[in-house]
Design an enzyme around this catalytic site. Structure first.
Site, PDB file in Angstrom:
ATOM      1  N   ALA A  53       0.827  -1.200   0.000  1.00 26.84           N
ATOM      2  CA  ALA A  53       0.000   0.000   0.000  1.00 26.84           C
ATOM      3  C   ALA A  53       0.865   1.255   0.000  1.00 26.84           C
ATOM      4  O   ALA A  53       2.052   1.216   0.342  1.00 26.84           O
ATOM      5  CB  ALA A  53      -0.911   0.006   1.226  1.00 26.84           C
ATOM      6  N   TYR A 190      -5.772  12.044  30.321  1.00 22.25           N
ATOM      7  CA  TYR A 190      -5.333  11.273  29.150  1.00 22.25           C
ATOM      8  C   TYR A 190      -6.250  10.071  28.930  1.00 22.25           C
ATOM      9  O   TYR A 190      -6.720   9.835  27.811  1.00 22.25           O
ATOM     10  CB  TYR A 190      -3.895  10.803  29.338  1.00 22.25           C
ATOM     11  CG  TYR A 190      -3.445   9.840  28.256  1.00 22.25           C
ATOM     12  CD1 TYR A 190      -3.098  10.301  26.992  1.00 22.25           C
ATOM     13  CD2 TYR A 190      -3.404   8.467  28.491  1.00 22.25           C
ATOM     14  CE1 TYR A 190      -2.714   9.425  25.990  1.00 22.25           C
ATOM     15  CE2 TYR A 190      -3.012   7.583  27.489  1.00 22.25           C
ATOM     16  CZ  TYR A 190      -2.678   8.066  26.245  1.00 22.25           C
ATOM     17  OH  TYR A 190      -2.315   7.197  25.252  1.00 22.25           O
ATOM     18  N   GLY A 191      -6.502   9.303  29.988  1.00 26.02           N
ATOM     19  CA  GLY A 191      -7.364   8.131  29.859  1.00 26.02           C
ATOM     20  C   GLY A 191      -8.741   8.496  29.347  1.00 26.02           C
ATOM     21  O   GLY A 191      -9.331   7.789  28.521  1.00 26.02           O
ATOM     22  N   LYS A 194      -8.695   9.241  25.589  1.00 27.36           N
ATOM     23  CA  LYS A 194      -8.680   8.011  24.792  1.00 27.36           C
ATOM     24  C   LYS A 194     -10.042   7.317  24.843  1.00 27.36           C
ATOM     25  O   LYS A 194     -10.472   6.706  23.860  1.00 27.36           O
ATOM     26  CB  LYS A 194      -7.585   7.070  25.288  1.00 27.36           C
ATOM     27  CG  LYS A 194      -6.180   7.650  25.232  1.00 27.36           C
ATOM     28  CD  LYS A 194      -5.796   8.139  23.843  1.00 27.36           C
ATOM     29  CE  LYS A 194      -5.475   6.993  22.898  1.00 27.36           C
ATOM     30  NZ  LYS A 194      -4.980   7.490  21.588  1.00 27.36           N
ATOM     31  N   GLY A 223      -3.053  -2.699  24.006  1.00 30.06           N
ATOM     32  CA  GLY A 223      -2.733  -3.425  25.238  1.00 30.06           C
ATOM     33  C   GLY A 223      -1.640  -2.706  25.995  1.00 30.06           C
ATOM     34  O   GLY A 223      -1.605  -1.475  26.053  1.00 30.06           O
TER      35      GLY A 223
END
Length: 325
Positions: A53, A190-191, A194, A223
């Site tokens: 690609a 931050y968490g 997200k 993860g």
């Protein structure tokens, strides 16, 4: 009387097992990876470049983007890779950035770029939004708006939004999405940024379905991905022998950023990956081969998703359809 035979469903051969080291060809396709010059984004770009690609790195730093391009070319002979200047913290610049792509259609965008602050004080973007929420979430919402015509022009485009395992334990405060209250905790902010990204990716797919769009939206998370377990890619990333040794015990539970890219790459390439799906590592959501996993319970709250969508569109000055209909 003998009963009439019922028509039998067409036999569908099982899909081949996914091999992270033998990816399907994506020759002729074009993928944009935000933050493709470092971290998870770099390894997503390197792995996708190996499929044939054209890979476009979205980066706010020209020097780092050029270094990442050179690194990819040194590892992937014949790689088709280039970059555009892209600053998600400056919403007014995004339309021009998309124009510089110079393509008539886009097969996938990976919403990966992000800012993570470790300590106060609270900082803001050029537009006055809290830096992490404004960059990680609002910047990608606004980018999707400008990419909508290019994604709609592709046969079966995908929007892949990269969240974080840190978002699993967070909850959004709809009354204070930008952490303007007195208790500013960067890691929590931050968490939540997200988490907002994950809500957006899932809600986007619901809205695409309702609009009859062929574009699909999926979400993924890497993860546990540590620099100390990540192979060197100088000058993009250099791992010392000492860092490697110190990281070995953690390798029982987590992994490097090269493996952290696997769920994202599968969400982009796997023809069986359905819109609205969540992809992550196989072992406890922390490490291992990529797999589809159940959507986390709090991400199923469509009332929260709808309110976040409304506020986000208001903050970036966009219509609710984001250009998809």
């Amino acid at each position: 009387m003998p009963s009439k035979s019922q028509p039998q469903p067409a036999h569908r051969p099982p899909s081949p097992p996914w091999d992270v080291r033998r990816l399907p060809s994506a020759e002729g396709k074009t993928f944009l990876i935000t933050g493709g010059n470092a971290g998870i984004g770099y390894f997503v770009a390197e792995q996708l470049a190996g499929t044939g690609a054209t890979v476009v790195l979205g980066s706010r730093d020209h020097t780092k983007a050029v270094a990442a391009e050179g690194c990819i070319r040194s590892r992937v002979p014949g790689a088709r890779v280039r970059h555009i200047l892209l600053d998600l913290a400056d919403l007014s610049s995004l339309e021009t950035a998309v124009d510089t792509l110079g393509v008539g259609s886009l097969d996938a965008v990976v919403h990966n770029a992000g800012v993570a602050l470790d300590d106060p004080p609270r900082r803001v973007t050029k537009d006055g939004h809290e830096l992490m929420f404004g960059t990680n979430h609002l910047g990608h919402v606004a980018l999707t708006r400008w990419l909508a015509p290019l994604l709609a022009a592709a046969p079966a485009a995908r929007v892949v939004t990269v969240g974080s395992f840190a978002a699993k334990s967070e909850r959004l405060d709809l009354a204070d999405l930008q952490s303007a209250g007195g208790d500013y905790r960067p890691k929590r902010t931050y968490g939540r940024s997200k988490l907002a990204q994950l809500y957006f990716g899932l809600d986007l797919d619901r809205r695409l379905r309702a609009a009859g769009s062929p574009v699909r939206s999926l979400v993924a998370h890497p993860g546990g991905a540590l620099d100390s377990l990540t192979p060197s890619r100088p000058p993009v990333h250099v791992r010392t022998a000492g860092a490697r040794l110190r990281g070995l015990p953690a390798g029982l539970l987590v992994q490097g950023k090269d493996a952290g890219a696997w769920p994202v790459v599968r969400a982009v390439l796997d023809p069986c990956a359905a819109g609205g799906g969540l992809w992550g590592p196989r072992a406890f959501g922390l490490h291992g081969e990529p797999r589809s996993e159940p959507v986390w319970d709090h991400l199923k709250d469509t009332a929260v998703a709808e309110r976040l969508w409304e506020v986000s569109c208001e903050l970036i000055g966009a219509e609710p359809g984001l250009g998809f209909g």
